[in-house]
Design an enzyme around this catalytic site. Structure first.
Site, mmCIF file in Angstrom:
data_model
loop_
_atom_site.group_PDB
_atom_site.id
_atom_site.type_symbol
_atom_site.label_atom_id
_atom_site.label_comp_id
_atom_site.label_asym_id
_atom_site.label_seq_id
_atom_site.Cartn_x
_atom_site.Cartn_y
_atom_site.Cartn_z
ATOM 1 N N LYS A 199 -2.151 -1.667 -3.753
ATOM 2 C CA LYS A 199 -2.977 -0.456 -3.740
ATOM 3 C C LYS A 199 -2.079 0.773 -3.804
ATOM 4 O O LYS A 199 -1.145 0.878 -2.996
ATOM 5 C CB LYS A 199 -3.819 -0.436 -2.456
ATOM 6 C CG LYS A 199 -4.696 0.781 -2.286
ATOM 7 C CD LYS A 199 -5.467 0.735 -0.981
ATOM 8 C CE LYS A 199 -6.382 1.934 -0.850
ATOM 9 N NZ LYS A 199 -7.135 1.941 0.417
ATOM 10 N N LYS A 224 0.858 -1.190 0.000
ATOM 11 C CA LYS A 224 0.000 0.000 0.000
ATOM 12 C C LYS A 224 0.889 1.234 0.000
ATOM 13 O O LYS A 224 1.601 1.511 0.967
ATOM 14 C CB LYS A 224 -0.919 -0.010 1.218
ATOM 15 C CG LYS A 224 -1.887 1.158 1.278
ATOM 16 C CD LYS A 224 -2.797 1.036 2.504
ATOM 17 C CE LYS A 224 -3.777 2.170 2.604
ATOM 18 N NZ LYS A 224 -4.634 2.061 3.821
#
Length: 326
Positions: free
Chosen positions: A250, A197
């Site tokens: 992400k 992330k």
């Protein structure tokens, strides 16, 4: 005109729609999608997120209708984010047995038990400061935050969550949550780790939807530097070793090289998160008539599959399901 040229004729396999479909390497299916939902405390609330046209904060009394629509569209999994009325320094609403996500989970599993509920496991929506853990001297305390995240995961599973998806990026979050779930008797609950992330500018609209904007500083001390590629493999490897069952990358669109890297190195299911900023840019351009929304969305989601994603978390899931049905 006649000639005796000899060369390879690749266009033979592109000669018609039927031919192109026959040889297509990657396909988008409704089964690929997890649809994010923002559940807000209160009654009879359905607030469209200003920066995310078509995405709503909904109260519990709208959840049943939402589930019925998703079932009609063939979408089989949702990811829940809570928008509570009350926040505090430690985000205690995240692990309250009557927290908004816990209530929504129980309702979904009662009304539609076959719907897979993925619970986002973080504190940022519940903390008064908007960070993903406990704050000391304007910094997140990694280890104390882990204890609260483990409590959150257990409470979410007790409410009926099928999958835990920790998004906080604390070091050790998978191993601590895995141990807590095992000790609570939930050895068979999978962890869908936000393993990779990045600290991305594409998260802005989500923070409006989830009311989770940091009140000071940023999240760059725990989310990853977008300049780093090898760091992603270290993070993913650690999470696999600690017990993760899925790996999320992400954002997806500007990190397709990372999706490919993670796919090439690990056999676990890879999940691409088609994040809020990616959604909002397309919606804004479509509203201005600058693009063909359907073609662009399907192209970029196909790129995520081509890069190696098995599953996609996307706010476009409903739109795509309708297009595929039509």
């Amino acid at each position: 005109m006649t000639n005796d040229w000899e060369f390879k004729r690749h266009r033979r396999l592109r000669s018609s729609s039927a031919m192109r479909s026959l040889v297509r390497e990657n396909h988008i299916k409704v089964d690929d999608f997890i649809y994010p939902l923002f559940i807000i405390e209160g009654d009879n609330i359905k607030n469209e997120v200003p920066s995310m046209p078509g995405v709503f904060q909904i109260s519990l009394d709208h959840v049943k209708a939402e589930m019925e629509e998703l079932k009609t569209l063939g979408i089989k999994a949702v990811m829940l984010f809570g928008v509570p009325n009350e926040k505090d320094e430690k985000g205690t609403g995240a692990f309250d047995e009557n927290g908004i996500v816990q209530q929504a989970t129980r309702l979904i599993k009662k009304e539609m038990p076959e719907m897979l509920v993925v619970a986002d496991t973080c504190l940022c929506e519940y903390t008064s400061h908007g960070h993903c853990g406990v704050i000391y001297n304007h910094d997140v305390d990694n280890d104390e935050s882990l204890e609260l995240l483990a409590q959150t995961a257990v409470s979410q599973v007790q409410a009926g969550a099928d999958i835990i998806a920790p998004s906080n990026m604390m070091d050790g979050f998978v191993t601590v949550i895995r141990q807590a779930l095992n000790e609570a008797g939930y050895k068979n609950i999978p962890i869908m780790s936000y393993a990779v992330k990045y600290a991305s500018a594409f998260f802005g609209p989500f923070r409006e939807a989830a009311d989770s904007e940091p009140q000071f500083g940023d999240r760059k001390t725990y989310q990853m530097d977008p300049s780093n590629r090898r760091d992603a493999l270290r993070e993913a490897e650690t999470d696999i070793e600690e017990g993760a069952d899925f790996l999320i990358v992400k954002p997806a669109m500007s990190f397709l090289d990372i999706v490919r890297d993670v796919r090439s190195h690990f056999n676990a299911p890879i999940v691409a998160y088609n994040v809020s900023g990616e959604y909002s840019m397309v919606k804004a351009a479509a509203q201005n008539g600058w693009i063909n929304e359907r073609e662009l969305v399907l192209e970029k989601l196909t790129a995520m599959k081509r890069a190696g994603a098995d599953l996609i978390i996307s706010y476009f899931a409903k739109d795509v399901a309708k297009w595929l049905q039509g």
